[in-house]
Design a protein around this motif. Sequence first.
Motif, PDB file in Angstrom:
ATOM      1  N   LEU A   1      45.416  23.369 -20.982  1.00  0.00           N
ATOM      2  CA  LEU A   1      44.602  23.647 -20.072  1.00  0.00           C
ATOM      3  C   LEU A   1      45.222  24.481 -18.989  1.00  0.00           C
ATOM      4  O   LEU A   1      46.233  24.092 -18.033  1.00  0.00           O
ATOM      5  CB  LEU A   1      43.915  22.481 -19.325  1.00  0.00           C
ATOM      6  N   VAL A   2      44.687  25.597 -18.388  1.00  0.00           N
ATOM      7  CA  VAL A   2      45.516  26.643 -17.545  1.00  0.00           C
ATOM      8  C   VAL A   2      44.075  27.090 -16.702  1.00  0.00           C
ATOM      9  O   VAL A   2      43.170  27.639 -17.115  1.00  0.00           O
ATOM     10  CB  VAL A   2      46.142  27.519 -18.057  1.00  0.00           C
ATOM     11  N   GLN A   3      44.563  27.417 -15.150  1.00  0.00           N
ATOM     12  CA  GLN A   3      43.587  28.158 -14.615  1.00  0.00           C
ATOM     13  C   GLN A   3      43.573  29.716 -14.910  1.00  0.00           C
ATOM     14  O   GLN A   3      44.597  30.077 -15.277  1.00  0.00           O
ATOM     15  CB  GLN A   3      43.905  27.760 -12.935  1.00  0.00           C
ATOM     16  N   PRO A   4      42.280  30.239 -14.624  1.00  0.00           N
ATOM     17  CA  PRO A   4      42.495  31.752 -14.604  1.00  0.00           C
ATOM     18  C   PRO A   4      43.714  32.164 -13.680  1.00  0.00           C
ATOM     19  O   PRO A   4      44.003  31.966 -12.595  1.00  0.00           O
ATOM     20  CB  PRO A   4      41.018  32.028 -14.081  1.00  0.00           C
ATOM     21  N   GLY A   5      44.347  33.247 -14.562  1.00  0.00           N
ATOM     22  CA  GLY A   5      45.438  34.078 -13.800  1.00  0.00           C
ATOM     23  C   GLY A   5      47.055  33.348 -14.186  1.00  0.00           C
ATOM     24  O   GLY A   5      47.802  33.774 -14.131  1.00  0.00           O
ATOM     25  N   GLY A   6      46.663  32.223 -14.916  1.00  0.00           N
ATOM     26  CA  GLY A   6      47.769  31.352 -15.239  1.00  0.00           C
ATOM     27  C   GLY A   6      48.583  31.813 -16.699  1.00  0.00           C
ATOM     28  O   GLY A   6      48.000  32.849 -17.045  1.00  0.00           O
ATOM     29  N   SER A   7      49.547  31.200 -17.163  1.00  0.00           N
ATOM     30  CA  SER A   7      50.301  31.498 -18.356  1.00  0.00           C
ATOM     31  C   SER A   7      50.485  30.338 -19.074  1.00  0.00           C
ATOM     32  O   SER A   7      50.415  29.455 -18.766  1.00  0.00           O
ATOM     33  CB  SER A   7      51.610  32.036 -17.941  1.00  0.00           C
ATOM     34  N   LEU A   8      50.621  30.566 -20.545  1.00  0.00           N
ATOM     35  CA  LEU A   8      51.038  29.762 -21.276  1.00  0.00           C
ATOM     36  C   LEU A   8      51.850  30.336 -22.524  1.00  0.00           C
ATOM     37  O   LEU A   8      51.594  31.985 -22.763  1.00  0.00           O
ATOM     38  CB  LEU A   8      49.638  28.879 -22.133  1.00  0.00           C
ATOM     39  N   ARG A   9      52.642  29.514 -23.116  1.00  0.00           N
ATOM     40  CA  ARG A   9      53.459  30.065 -24.623  1.00  0.00           C
ATOM     41  C   ARG A   9      53.053  29.316 -25.659  1.00  0.00           C
ATOM     42  O   ARG A   9      53.354  28.021 -25.552  1.00  0.00           O
ATOM     43  CB  ARG A   9      54.694  30.201 -24.050  1.00  0.00           C
ATOM     44  N   LEU A  10      52.424  29.826 -26.359  1.00  0.00           N
ATOM     45  CA  LEU A  10      52.324  29.035 -27.824  1.00  0.00           C
ATOM     46  C   LEU A  10      53.746  29.402 -28.864  1.00  0.00           C
ATOM     47  O   LEU A  10      54.351  30.454 -28.816  1.00  0.00           O
ATOM     48  CB  LEU A  10      50.886  29.852 -28.410  1.00  0.00           C
ATOM     49  N   SER A  11      53.897  28.379 -29.770  1.00  0.00           N
ATOM     50  CA  SER A  11      54.995  28.502 -30.701  1.00  0.00           C
ATOM     51  C   SER A  11      54.389  28.007 -31.981  1.00  0.00           C
ATOM     52  O   SER A  11      53.469  27.560 -31.924  1.00  0.00           O
ATOM     53  CB  SER A  11      56.054  27.375 -30.253  1.00  0.00           C
ATOM     54  N   CYS A  12      55.020  28.678 -33.007  1.00  0.00           N
ATOM     55  CA  CYS A  12      54.497  28.693 -34.427  1.00  0.00           C
ATOM     56  C   CYS A  12      55.769  28.604 -35.150  1.00  0.00           C
ATOM     57  O   CYS A  12      56.508  29.501 -35.254  1.00  0.00           O
ATOM     58  CB  CYS A  12      53.655  29.767 -34.890  1.00  0.00           C
ATOM     59  N   GLU A  13      56.053  27.424 -35.786  1.00  0.00           N
ATOM     60  CA  GLU A  13      57.270  27.111 -36.555  1.00  0.00           C
ATOM     61  C   GLU A  13      57.042  27.415 -38.006  1.00  0.00           C
ATOM     62  O   GLU A  13      56.241  26.481 -38.420  1.00  0.00           O
ATOM     63  CB  GLU A  13      58.094  25.791 -36.040  1.00  0.00           C
ATOM     64  N   ALA A  14      57.558  28.263 -38.663  1.00  0.00           N
ATOM     65  CA  ALA A  14      57.179  28.387 -40.212  1.00  0.00           C
ATOM     66  C   ALA A  14      58.390  27.767 -40.947  1.00  0.00           C
ATOM     67  O   ALA A  14      59.363  27.996 -40.771  1.00  0.00           O
ATOM     68  CB  ALA A  14      57.235  29.807 -40.539  1.00  0.00           C
ATOM     69  N   SER A  15      57.803  27.113 -42.110  1.00  0.00           N
ATOM     70  CA  SER A  15      58.857  26.783 -42.959  1.00  0.00           C
ATOM     71  C   SER A  15      58.468  26.989 -44.402  1.00  0.00           C
ATOM     72  O   SER A  15      57.282  27.248 -44.711  1.00  0.00           O
ATOM     73  CB  SER A  15      59.160  25.103 -42.852  1.00  0.00           C
ATOM     74  N   GLY A  16      59.278  27.168 -45.232  1.00  0.00           N
ATOM     75  CA  GLY A  16      59.152  27.668 -46.739  1.00  0.00           C
ATOM     76  C   GLY A  16      58.809  29.019 -47.097  1.00  0.00           C
ATOM     77  O   GLY A  16      58.221  29.345 -48.139  1.00  0.00           O
ATOM     78  N   ILE A  17      59.335  29.848 -46.116  1.00  0.00           N
ATOM     79  CA  ILE A  17      59.246  31.369 -46.343  1.00  0.00           C
ATOM     80  C   ILE A  17      60.339  31.796 -47.331  1.00  0.00           C
ATOM     81  O   ILE A  17      61.334  31.513 -47.023  1.00  0.00           O
ATOM     82  CB  ILE A  17      59.320  32.220 -45.050  1.00  0.00           C
ATOM     83  N   THR A  18      59.714  32.461 -48.251  1.00  0.00           N
ATOM     84  CA  THR A  18      60.803  32.668 -49.091  1.00  0.00           C
ATOM     85  C   THR A  18      61.015  34.014 -49.513  1.00  0.00           C
ATOM     86  O   THR A  18      61.820  34.534 -50.330  1.00  0.00           O
ATOM     87  CB  THR A  18      60.717  31.940 -50.711  1.00  0.00           C
ATOM     88  N   TYR A  19      60.281  34.971 -48.952  1.00  0.00           N
ATOM     89  CA  TYR A  19      60.318  36.310 -49.035  1.00  0.00           C
ATOM     90  C   TYR A  19      61.024  37.041 -47.669  1.00  0.00           C
ATOM     91  O   TYR A  19      60.985  36.415 -46.784  1.00  0.00           O
ATOM     92  CB  TYR A  19      58.946  37.245 -49.146  1.00  0.00           C
ATOM     93  N   THR A  20      61.735  38.067 -47.813  1.00  0.00           N
ATOM     94  CA  THR A  20      62.287  38.648 -46.945  1.00  0.00           C
ATOM     95  C   THR A  20      61.414  39.240 -45.633  1.00  0.00           C
ATOM     96  O   THR A  20      61.802  39.122 -44.701  1.00  0.00           O
ATOM     97  CB  THR A  20      63.288  39.808 -47.371  1.00  0.00           C
ATOM     98  N   TYR A  21      60.428  39.853 -46.332  1.00  0.00           N
ATOM     99  CA  TYR A  21      59.449  40.450 -45.195  1.00  0.00           C
ATOM    100  C   TYR A  21      58.213  39.819 -45.374  1.00  0.00           C
ATOM    101  O   TYR A  21      57.704  39.490 -46.252  1.00  0.00           O
ATOM    102  CB  TYR A  21      59.447  42.123 -45.583  1.00  0.00           C
ATOM    103  N   TYR A  22      57.617  39.649 -43.948  1.00  0.00           N
ATOM    104  CA  TYR A  22      56.527  39.038 -43.780  1.00  0.00           C
ATOM    105  C   TYR A  22      55.826  39.485 -42.385  1.00  0.00           C
ATOM    106  O   TYR A  22      56.512  40.087 -41.448  1.00  0.00           O
ATOM    107  CB  TYR A  22      56.436  37.574 -43.927  1.00  0.00           C
ATOM    108  N   ALA A  23      54.703  39.067 -42.179  1.00  0.00           N
ATOM    109  CA  ALA A  23      54.058  39.302 -41.032  1.00  0.00           C
ATOM    110  C   ALA A  23      53.394  38.029 -40.464  1.00  0.00           C
ATOM    111  O   ALA A  23      53.060  37.009 -41.346  1.00  0.00           O
ATOM    112  CB  ALA A  23      52.647  40.145 -40.965  1.00  0.00           C
ATOM    113  N   ILE A  24      53.726  37.613 -39.236  1.00  0.00           N
ATOM    114  CA  ILE A  24      53.339  36.303 -38.740  1.00  0.00           C
ATOM    115  C   ILE A  24      52.684  36.496 -37.455  1.00  0.00           C
ATOM    116  O   ILE A  24      52.787  37.374 -36.614  1.00  0.00           O
ATOM    117  CB  ILE A  24      54.490  35.442 -38.516  1.00  0.00           C
ATOM    118  N   GLY A  25      51.379  35.760 -37.085  1.00  0.00           N
ATOM    119  CA  GLY A  25      50.863  36.067 -35.720  1.00  0.00           C
ATOM    120  C   GLY A  25      49.964  34.988 -35.474  1.00  0.00           C
ATOM    121  O   GLY A  25      49.752  33.707 -35.906  1.00  0.00           O
ATOM    122  N   TRP A  26      48.900  35.370 -34.718  1.00  0.00           N
ATOM    123  CA  TRP A  26      47.890  34.526 -33.854  1.00  0.00           C
ATOM    124  C   TRP A  26      46.558  35.019 -34.185  1.00  0.00           C
ATOM    125  O   TRP A  26      46.116  36.266 -33.953  1.00  0.00           O
ATOM    126  CB  TRP A  26      48.247  34.277 -32.643  1.00  0.00           C
TER     127      TRP A  26
END
Length: 133
Positions: free
Chosen positions: A11-36
């Motif tokens: 929960l954050v107030q308007p004008g505030g900041s947050l940082r989301l993290s996404c930890e990936a495991s099991g990636i076996t290819y060299t090139y990929y796209a990741i996001g939200w």
Amino acid sequence: QLQLVESGGGLVQPGGSLRLSCEASGITYTYYAIGWFRQAPGKEREGVALYSNSDGITAYVNSVKGRFTISRDPTKHTAYLQMYNLKPEDTAVYFCAASVPFFPTESQTLEGLLSRQSDFDAWGQGTQVTVSS
């Protein structure tokens, strides 16, 4: 098996900041796209931000340009979404997703991938972001 684990919502107030993290495991290819992606109550899920590790390019939905920044720690296959100047309309469940393999071309752009959810091979469980005073 490709797995994604998100963290960092809250929960954050308007004008505030947050940082989301996404930890990936099991990636076996060299090139990929990741996001939200995000889904607000009563609305369809939409693409928010993507990162292509082949060349470090990024793509954003217009509503977050200039406020959100996606980045990646290459040593840990971890993606981050730094969100600044948050607005009530950013309130949603945010999902990390990965498209593996992915290499951007003229006919397959990262921007286009934002609207092709069926091209994503793995999804996280989602993390709630609430922007409210």
